[in-house]
Design a protein around this motif. Structure first.
Motif, short mmCIF file in Angstrom:
data_model
loop_
_atom_site.label_atom_id
_atom_site.label_comp_id
_atom_site.label_asym_id
_atom_site.label_seq_id
_atom_site.Cartn_x
_atom_site.Cartn_y
_atom_site.Cartn_z
N ALA A 25 11.46 5.79 -7.11
CA ALA A 25 11.95 6.13 -5.78
C ALA A 25 12.87 5.01 -5.30
CB ALA A 25 10.80 6.34 -4.80
N ILE A 26 13.82 5.39 -4.48
CA ILE A 26 14.76 4.44 -3.90
C ILE A 26 14.65 4.52 -2.38
CG2 ILE A 26 17.22 3.94 -3.56
CD1 ILE A 26 17.65 4.76 -6.47
N SER A 27 14.63 3.35 -1.75
CA SER A 27 14.52 3.33 -0.29
C SER A 27 15.59 2.43 0.31
CB SER A 27 13.14 2.83 0.14
OG SER A 27 12.99 1.44 -0.14
N VAL A 28 15.86 2.66 1.56
CA VAL A 28 16.71 1.78 2.36
C VAL A 28 15.88 1.34 3.56
CG1 VAL A 28 18.71 1.69 3.89
CG2 VAL A 28 18.93 2.72 1.63
N SER A 29 15.86 0.03 3.79
CA SER A 29 15.07 -0.55 4.87
C SER A 29 15.99 -1.29 5.83
CB SER A 29 14.02 -1.53 4.32
OG SER A 29 13.18 -0.91 3.38
N ALA A 30 15.63 -1.24 7.12
CA ALA A 30 16.42 -1.92 8.14
C ALA A 30 15.55 -2.16 9.36
CB ALA A 30 17.64 -1.08 8.51
N PRO A 31 15.96 -3.06 10.26
CA PRO A 31 15.23 -3.22 11.51
C PRO A 31 15.10 -1.88 12.23
CG PRO A 31 16.79 -5.02 11.23
CD PRO A 31 17.07 -4.03 10.12
N ALA A 32 13.92 -1.62 12.76
CA ALA A 32 13.64 -0.31 13.37
C ALA A 32 14.62 0.03 14.49
CB ALA A 32 12.21 -0.29 13.89
N THR B 131 0.84 -1.19 0.00
CA THR B 131 0.00 0.00 0.00
C THR B 131 0.88 1.25 0.00
OG1 THR B 131 -1.70 -1.19 1.22
CG2 THR B 131 -1.86 1.21 1.20
N ALA B 132 0.71 2.10 -0.98
CA ALA B 132 1.64 3.22 -1.19
C ALA B 132 1.74 4.15 0.01
CB ALA B 132 1.23 4.01 -2.44
N VAL B 133 0.61 4.49 0.63
CA VAL B 133 0.63 5.52 1.67
C VAL B 133 1.31 5.06 2.95
CG1 VAL B 133 -1.37 6.80 0.84
CG2 VAL B 133 -1.71 4.86 2.39
N THR B 134 1.56 3.76 3.10
CA THR B 134 2.23 3.28 4.31
C THR B 134 3.68 2.92 4.06
OG1 THR B 134 1.42 1.02 3.92
CG2 THR B 134 0.09 2.44 5.36
N THR B 135 4.22 3.30 2.91
CA THR B 135 5.63 3.03 2.61
C THR B 135 6.37 4.33 2.34
OG1 THR B 135 5.31 2.84 0.20
CG2 THR B 135 4.99 0.84 1.51
N SER B 136 7.66 4.33 2.63
CA SER B 136 8.46 5.53 2.34
C SER B 136 8.58 5.74 0.83
CB SER B 136 9.86 5.40 2.96
OG SER B 136 10.56 4.29 2.42
N LEU B 137 8.63 4.65 0.07
CA LEU B 137 8.68 4.76 -1.39
C LEU B 137 7.42 5.44 -1.91
CD1 LEU B 137 10.02 1.25 -2.51
CD2 LEU B 137 11.17 3.42 -2.82
N GLY B 138 6.26 4.94 -1.47
CA GLY B 138 4.99 5.50 -1.92
C GLY B 138 4.84 6.96 -1.53
N ILE C 185 7.99 4.17 9.83
CA ILE C 185 8.55 3.39 10.92
C ILE C 185 7.52 2.38 11.40
CG2 ILE C 185 9.60 3.47 13.21
CD1 ILE C 185 10.31 6.43 12.56
N GLU C 186 7.70 1.13 11.03
CA GLU C 186 6.84 0.02 11.42
C GLU C 186 5.38 0.19 10.99
OE1 GLU C 186 8.03 -2.21 15.11
OE2 GLU C 186 8.62 -0.18 15.74
N GLU C 187 5.14 0.93 9.91
CA GLU C 187 3.78 1.10 9.41
C GLU C 187 3.45 0.09 8.32
OE1 GLU C 187 2.49 5.30 8.82
OE2 GLU C 187 4.59 5.71 9.31
N ASN C 188 4.44 -0.25 7.52
CA ASN C 188 4.23 -1.22 6.45
C ASN C 188 4.51 -2.64 6.91
OD1 ASN C 188 3.70 -1.86 3.59
ND2 ASN C 188 5.87 -2.43 3.53
N GLU C 189 5.48 -2.78 7.81
CA GLU C 189 5.85 -4.10 8.31
C GLU C 189 6.38 -3.95 9.73
OE1 GLU C 189 8.73 -7.84 6.97
OE2 GLU C 189 8.42 -6.13 5.65
N PRO C 190 5.86 -4.72 10.69
CA PRO C 190 6.32 -4.60 12.08
C PRO C 190 7.82 -4.81 12.21
CG PRO C 190 4.35 -5.98 11.94
CD PRO C 190 4.80 -5.74 10.53
N GLY C 191 8.45 -3.95 12.99
CA GLY C 191 9.87 -4.08 13.25
C GLY C 191 10.78 -3.50 12.19
N ILE C 192 10.21 -2.92 11.11
CA ILE C 192 11.01 -2.42 10.00
C ILE C 192 10.77 -0.92 9.81
CG2 ILE C 192 11.55 -2.64 7.55
CD1 ILE C 192 12.21 -5.11 9.27
N ALA C 193 11.85 -0.20 9.54
CA ALA C 193 11.76 1.23 9.22
C ALA C 193 12.44 1.48 7.88
CB ALA C 193 12.42 2.07 10.31
N CYS C 194 11.94 2.48 7.15
CA CYS C 194 12.46 2.76 5.80
C CYS C 194 12.60 4.25 5.57
CB CYS C 194 11.52 2.19 4.73
SG CYS C 194 11.17 0.43 4.87
N VAL C 195 13.54 4.59 4.70
CA VAL C 195 13.76 5.96 4.23
C VAL C 195 13.65 5.94 2.71
CG1 VAL C 195 15.50 7.75 3.93
CG2 VAL C 195 15.21 6.65 6.16
#
Length: 265
Positions: free
Chosen positions: A221-228, A137-144, A198-208
């Motif tokens: 768009a380009i993102s980097v994801s890592a454990p929150a 879902t676009a609105v819950t991801t940093s990419l979207g 931050i943990e909106e698209n997937e629990p425990g994960i944050a993205c930029v």
């Protein structure tokens, strides 16, 4: 000038090809195809016969089942403009991946979702698991958020992007909170050139996420994801700066550029 009307027969044939591409390569019975597509057998049979003439479909001599034929090979091998761009961007994704040793994604909007076009995996035991072709879902991801925020009419667009099954299943309070966070990301995008979740698209994960503006609105768009737990505010800002620094090295011939931040306007 009136808008041309799509031809039902062409649409049906293309849908049938797409359907067979997802089926068992050993073939599918005519009755199953008709039932799955909601069409009568005669219509499906005639469409298959036309596709067989062009070798896009073949019929097994023993079972009578239908499957895709070798006629689609040139299409399967064709590199679309998006695929070429993905290939050209891959070295830059790899550089970002080496710089931070975190999962890197390349994505674009597809209806109200964001689709992952490519990824570079980190070399570490604790990492985020993902797949190319996956949608979210676009609105819950940093990419979207980076992509929606790059629209000239983003406030109007946001209403449409909020109207998804995922959002509609949430409480009104939760929908308001998602909207609030998206709008806050728009502000951050204007001022600093990046978005986050931050943990909106997937629990425990944050993205930029950082948008990459292309011609005719073909933005990526380009993102980097890592454990929150690793993604402190300082680390998220450092990652965003790093992504933008690497993307600012893109050659002019790619016709892709980062979105100017507040200090660059």
């Amino acid at each position: 000038m009136s808008t041309p009307k799509p031809l039902a027969s062409v649409s049906r044939a293309l849908t049938l090809v797409e359907y067979l591409a997802t089926r068992d390569p050993d073939g599918t019975p005519l009755g199953t195809i008709a039932a799955d597509m909601g069409l009568n057998k005669a219509t499906v049979y005639n469409t298959l016969a036309t596709l067989r003439e062009h070798n896009w479909v073949e019929q097994d001599n023993v079972t009578g089942y239908y499957r895709l034929g070798d006629g689609i090979a040139p299409i399967a091998a064709y590199r679309t403009s998006t695929r070429r761009t993905v290939d050209q961007l891959r070295p830059y994704l790899a550089t970002i991946g080496r710089r931070f040793n975190e999962l890197v994604h390349l994505g674009q909007l597809a209806d109200t979702e964001v689709i992952y076009l490519d990824k570079v995996e980190p070399d570490r035991p604790i990492r985020v698991v993902s797949a190319v072709g996956k949608r979210a879902t676009a609105v819950t991801t940093s990419l979207g958020r980076a992509l929606i925020g790059s629209f000239a009419d983003r406030d109007a667009q946001l209403a449409w992007y909020m109207d998804t099954p995922d959002m509609n299943l949430r409480t009104k309070a939760d929908q308001r909170e998602v909207r609030r966070r998206v709008i806050a990301n728009f502000v951050n995008l204007d001022e600093r050139g990046w978005t986050e979740e931050i943990e909106e698209n997937e629990p425990g994960i944050a993205c930029v996420g950082v948008p990459l503006l292309g011609p005719n609105g073909k933005n990526l768009a380009i993102s980097v994801s890592a454990p929150a737990e690793r993604m402190s505010p300082e680390y998220r800002a450092d990652i965003a700066r790093g992504i933008r620094e690497e993307l600012d090295k893109l050659p002019a011939g790619l016709h892709l550029r980062t979105r100017p931040a507040g200090s660059e306007l």
